[in-house]
Design a protein around this motif. Structure first.
Motif, PDB file in Angstrom:
ATOM      1  N   THR A   1      38.223  41.208  46.329  1.00 49.32           N
ATOM      2  CA  THR A   1      39.647  41.149  46.038  1.00 49.32           C
ATOM      3  C   THR A   1      39.995  39.713  45.676  1.00 49.32           C
TER       4      THR A   1
ATOM      5  N   ASN B   1      40.437  50.280  44.954  1.00 52.88           N
ATOM      6  CA  ASN B   1      41.549  50.112  44.019  1.00 52.88           C
ATOM      7  C   ASN B   1      41.183  49.283  42.792  1.00 52.88           C
ATOM      8  N   GLU B   2      39.900  48.889  42.694  1.00 56.24           N
ATOM      9  CA  GLU B   2      39.462  48.027  41.591  1.00 56.24           C
ATOM     10  C   GLU B   2      37.999  48.326  41.300  1.00 56.24           C
TER      11      GLU B   2
ATOM     12  N   ASN C   1      35.662  47.971  45.896  1.00 57.14           N
ATOM     13  CA  ASN C   1      37.084  47.963  46.194  1.00 57.14           C
ATOM     14  C   ASN C   1      37.648  49.262  45.624  1.00 57.14           C
TER      15      ASN C   1
ATOM     16  N   GLY D   1      36.321  35.221  43.661  1.00 59.04           N
ATOM     17  CA  GLY D   1      36.919  36.310  44.414  1.00 59.04           C
ATOM     18  C   GLY D   1      36.679  36.144  45.901  1.00 59.04           C
TER      19      GLY D   1
ATOM     20  N   SER E   1      41.584  40.610  36.845  1.00 57.25           N
ATOM     21  CA  SER E   1      41.429  42.024  36.506  1.00 57.25           C
ATOM     22  C   SER E   1      41.785  42.154  35.030  1.00 57.25           C
TER      23      SER E   1
ATOM     24  N   ALA F   1      35.501  45.488  40.763  1.00 57.03           N
ATOM     25  CA  ALA F   1      35.415  44.399  41.737  1.00 57.03           C
ATOM     26  C   ALA F   1      34.321  44.650  42.762  1.00 57.03           C
TER      27      ALA F   1
ATOM     28  N   ILE G   1      35.952  41.702  50.798  1.00 59.07           N
ATOM     29  CA  ILE G   1      36.803  42.450  51.721  1.00 59.07           C
ATOM     30  C   ILE G   1      36.006  42.733  52.996  1.00 59.07           C
TER      31      ILE G   1
ATOM     32  N   ARG H   1      49.588  40.933  40.355  1.00 54.68           N
ATOM     33  CA  ARG H   1      48.313  41.368  40.928  1.00 54.68           C
ATOM     34  C   ARG H   1      47.984  42.782  40.474  1.00 54.68           C
TER      35      ARG H   1
ATOM     36  N   GLY I   1      43.928  46.239  43.015  1.00 56.46           N
ATOM     37  CA  GLY I   1      42.876  45.749  43.902  1.00 56.46           C
ATOM     38  C   GLY I   1      43.061  44.325  44.379  1.00 56.46           C
ATOM     39  N   GLY I   2      44.171  43.681  43.997  1.00 62.88           N
ATOM     40  CA  GLY I   2      44.474  42.356  44.509  1.00 62.88           C
ATOM     41  C   GLY I   2      44.050  41.198  43.629  1.00 62.88           C
ATOM     42  N   LEU I   3      43.461  41.474  42.462  1.00 64.39           N
ATOM     43  CA  LEU I   3      43.079  40.406  41.541  1.00 64.39           C
ATOM     44  C   LEU I   3      44.268  40.044  40.653  1.00 64.39           C
TER      45      LEU I   3
END
Length: 375
Positions: free
Chosen positions: A248, A151-152, A149, A105, A288, A155, A108, A260, A263-265
């Motif tokens: 991320t 959004n995740e 993160n 990963g 993810s 993560a 961020i 994706r 969270g960008g994973l």
């Protein structure tokens, strides 16, 4: 002959490579990574105290690659074409019949002033910088913390920060210097470490209080300066800041059409297959996965996912539907330099055993056992 490409040289990548070779002696395996080396990141917590040096944790992979008949491409991935069958690298193209993405990963780093903080899990150099800074300090304020993160939820990597926190406290006490330092722990979460389970959170906070570590919890981070941590609730001094941001996906994912997560994973299914893509899999920090929000980003979980991904790639290449799932399990020892707290969590159980010197030596013994496969 089927060709399988693996991007990365960390826990998931090497576990998958070894699993593939044991299961299918005929498959052609290629590993793509910038260096033919493996860094045992769990051991960097002992670099500041001198229990470990860089050469103890940086493993040359040429013996491992030769033993398992793995082709090595010294390169970095930069993109994908042909539905995943063509991996683009900065050193050319690599064709495959199946692909595993295990390139880790990316932290961020958007917080203002984050250049004033050291991110320990970036590797050996970061741990050595912590060692050197602590050796130079006669006293002052040390601040350690982590964030996620938004959004995740999965993560994040908070466990090592507890280890650096308690390990630094123990080391300074052994050196007879602890009274010259104020140690602070901070997190925007009101209950940091909640993924370890409620019992573990309470135990960690009690241990901080016992050691005289000041806590700053539940306030969103605003900024770091060279002498302070600033949150929405307060500002407190910090001459040395250790901070683990949320994670991320890799930057090279942006040059692909891979799905994706928020969270960008890379979005994966329960068999570690990248959603909607044929014979493209992901394991470890890059992905993810479906499961509880406490599913850890740790080496043990990466190994479990890598084994499932390897089995499913071979199944798909043989014309069968991938069906192998992976166990969701958090298993760790939160080390504090000379003892450790054992934490285990599954979907059914949560076990927390208080700090004990036996667990410290168990963690060191596991390191020896794990690394012997590469030496």
């Amino acid at each position: 002959m089927n060709r399988i490409s693996i991007v990365g040289a960390g826990f998931a990548a090497l576990t998958a490579a070894a699993r593939l070779r044991r299961t299918d002696p005929s498959v052609e395996i290629s590993l793509i990574a910038p260096k033919p080396e493996f860094v045992y990141l769990p051991g960097i917590i002992w670099i500041p105290s001198g229990k470990r040096k860089a050469e103890d944790l940086r493993i040359d992979l040429r013996h491992f690659l030769g033993k398992h008949r793995i082709n090595y491409h010294q390169a970095s991935a930069i993109g994908l074409e042909q539905g995943g069958r063509l991996l683009l690298t900065d050193q050319g193209e690599v064709e495959n019949d199946a692909l595993l993405i295990a390139s880790g990963g990316r932290f961020i780093k958007k917080l203002p002033g984050i250049e004033h903080a050291i991110t320990p899990c970036e590797g050996i150099a970061a741990a050595e910088q912590i060692r050197d800074r602590l050796a130079q300090m006669d006293g002052g304020h040390i601040a350690m913390g982590f964030a996620g993160n938004p959004n995740e939820p999965a993560a994040m990597r908070g466990g090592p920060m507890f280890e650096f926190l308690f390990g630094t406290d123990s080391m300074l006490r052994q050196q007879g210097r602890r009274e010259r330092f104020n140690i602070h722990f901070f997190s925007p979460a009101p209950k940091p470490g909640n993924r370890l389970g409620p019992k573990a959170v309470n135990g960690l906070l009690r241990e901080m209080a016992k050691r005289g570590i000041q806590t700053h919890l539940g306030h969103k981070l605003k900024q770091f300066t060279n002498h302070a941590v600033i949150t929405e609730g307060e500002t407190f001094p910090a001459d040395l800041i250790l901070f683990m941001p949320g994670m991320t996906g890799n930057a090279w994912f942006d040059n692909t059409q891979l799905p994706r997560s928020p969270g960008g994973l890379l979005q994966a299914d329960a068999q570690c297959r990248v959603s909607g893509w044929s014979r493209v899999y992901v394991a470890g920090d890059s992905g993810s996965f479906p499961g509880p929000d406490w599913m850890p980003k740790q080496a043990h979980m990466a190994d479990l996912q890598a084994k499932a991904a390897a089995d499913n790639m071979l199944a798909e290449l043989a014309g069968r539907e991938p069906s192998q799932g992976f166990k969701i399990e958090l298993l760790c020892i939160v080390d504090s330099h000379d003892k450790g707290m054992l934490v285990a969590r599954t979907t059914k159980h949560n076990l927390v055993l208080p700090a004990n010197p036996v667990f410290h030596w168990l963690k060191r013994g596991f390191e020896w056992w794990y690394l012997r496969q590469f030496r």
